[in-house]
Write an enzyme that holds these catalytic residues in place. Structure first.
Site, PDB file in Angstrom:
ATOM      1  N   HIS A 191       1.421  -1.532   0.245  1.00 61.49           N
ATOM      2  CA  HIS A 191       0.139   0.470  -0.245  1.00 61.49           C
ATOM      3  C   HIS A 191       0.582   1.262  -0.238  1.00 61.49           C
ATOM      4  CE1 HIS A 191      -3.056  -2.625   1.044  1.00 61.49           C
ATOM      5  NE2 HIS A 191      -4.018  -2.125   0.748  1.00 61.49           N
ATOM      6  N   GLY A 232     -11.457   0.893   6.203  1.00 64.94           N
ATOM      7  CA  GLY A 232     -11.119   0.803   5.899  1.00 64.94           C
ATOM      8  C   GLY A 232     -10.359   0.561   4.415  1.00 64.94           C
ATOM      9  N   HIS A 233      -9.257   1.117   3.425  1.00 67.75           N
ATOM     10  CA  HIS A 233      -8.286   1.808   2.359  1.00 67.75           C
ATOM     11  C   HIS A 233      -9.008   2.083   1.596  1.00 67.75           C
ATOM     12  CE1 HIS A 233      -7.647  -2.598   0.768  1.00 67.75           C
ATOM     13  NE2 HIS A 233      -9.098  -2.049   0.606  1.00 67.75           N
ATOM     14  N   ASN A 234      -8.448   3.084   0.917  1.00 74.49           N
ATOM     15  CA  ASN A 234      -9.322   3.798  -0.056  1.00 74.49           C
ATOM     16  C   ASN A 234     -10.960   4.503   0.222  1.00 74.49           C
ATOM     17  OD1 ASN A 234      -7.357   1.848  -1.161  1.00 74.49           O
ATOM     18  ND2 ASN A 234      -7.701   3.696  -2.470  1.00 74.49           N
ATOM     19  N   SER A 252     -12.210   1.329   0.031  1.00 71.17           N
ATOM     20  CA  SER A 252     -13.587   1.587  -1.333  1.00 71.17           C
ATOM     21  C   SER A 252     -14.799   2.411  -1.274  1.00 71.17           C
ATOM     22  CB  SER A 252     -13.043   0.842  -2.580  1.00 71.17           C
ATOM     23  OG  SER A 252     -11.874   0.596  -3.146  1.00 71.17           O
TER      24      SER A 252
END
Length: 326
Positions: A191, A232-234, A252
């Site tokens: 990441h 979470g990521h994004n 996302s």
């Protein structure tokens, strides 16, 4: 503080005012005594009041104590807390027990406490407080008037705006939970994105916000995040949104402005939740939610013997439905 002074500071109207006595503390309706002031939102609590004065929304004739009448008694009381208990002002300092990297800029009147670790190329604004045992990674930028409580970890390349509060043991910009399969094994996806936290955000204790894989995980201005929340990521979280304890948002997802996700709400990945949405506690969000709605799928607690009968019937529902249709 004298009752008259409190009324003046709150821009309130004094009623039943016979003696300008001194108020020593602020207490709840249930615990306030004659030396305390409280506030009243509901007349059903009238019989509980033993306070020396009370903040109310309108004059109550049956209440024979000094009353300070304001438009919003609860908000006036919250502001009075700040007046009675102001934050302690201290001059800036950098502890000799802190470890400071190269090319670090620390603004005027900021406090860097013992055992803080600040890596290279970090910028910290003025009037910040970095409590003991915090870690701030390379290239992090932190604005003015921010507070990091003990054991907060900020990974590299994170940007934090002004007036941000991050409570103890929170982790900002750890790697997202991303893997791919190769030769029967889970291989880690590196990441290389970042986290951006805008102005006036507060983040509760033990909360985690993952860095994006390639782009940015963003928490917009004015959002408030409770303890034990996972983002979470994004993900993109909009302005003035409330995330209550134990909310989990998978990667996302996009959460709109002025959204409330109540306790233990789970949001699947790549979900979009529109502006002004409320999701009730323990709900799972598996599809997009349009703006301006209230949604919920939680099951309230019911008596255990009855619940066992419900569980027994559930697998038979399709068969029962067919019989009903016939």
């Amino acid at each position: 503080m004298k009752i008259s002074e409190i009324a003046r500071l709150l821009n309130g109207k004094l009623e039943n005012f016979t003696q300008d006595k001194e108020i020593k503390n602020l207490k709840s309706v249930e615990t306030a005594t004659e030396d305390d002031i409280t506030f009243l939102k509901n007349k059903k609590d009238l019989d509980k009041i033993k306070a020396g004065a009370v903040i109310v929304g309108s004059f109550i004739s049956e209440l024979n104590i000094p009353q300070i009448v304001v438009d919003k008694p609860d908000i006036a009381f919250y502001k009075l807390i700040e007046i009675f208990y102001p934050d302690e002002k201290k001059e800036g300092f950098i502890s000799n027990l802190a470890i400071i990297g190269k090319n670090v800029e620390i603004g005027k009147n900021s406090q860097i406490h013992e055992y803080v670790v600040i890596k290279d190329n970090v910028k910290i604004g003025k009037n910040c407080i970095i409590h003991p045992f915090c870690y701030i990674g390379e290239n992090v930028q932190i604005g003015d008037n921010c507070i990091l409580y003990p054991n907060v970890v900020i990974y590299k390349d994170t940007t934090i705006g002004n007036n941000v509060i991050i409570h103890a043991n929170s982790v900002i910009a750890a790697d997202g939970f991303g893997y791919y399969q190769e030769d029967g094994k889970h291989k880690k996806i590196k990441h290389i994105g970042k986290v951006i936290i805008e102005d006036d955000v507060e983040i509760g204790a033990n909360t985690t916000i993952d860095r994006a894989m390639l782009d940015e995980t963003v928490i917009k201005k004015g959002t408030k995040i409770d303890n034990l929340v996972m983002i979470g990521h994004n993900c993109k979280v909009g302005q003035n949104t409330i995330l209550v304890s134990q909310v989990g948002i998978a990667g996302s997802s996009k959460i709109g402005n002025n959204v409330i996700l109540a306790g233990q709400v789970g949001v699947a990945d790549h979900i979009t939740i529109g502006d002004n949405v409320i999701v009730t506690a323990k709900s799972g969000v598996g599809s997009d939610l349009p703006p301006n709605g209230i949604y919920g799928s939680s099951i309230s607690a019911i008596e255990w013997k009855k619940w066992k009968r419900v569980i027994t019937i559930l697998p038979k529902l399709p068969e029962i439905l067919k019989k009903l249709e016939k």
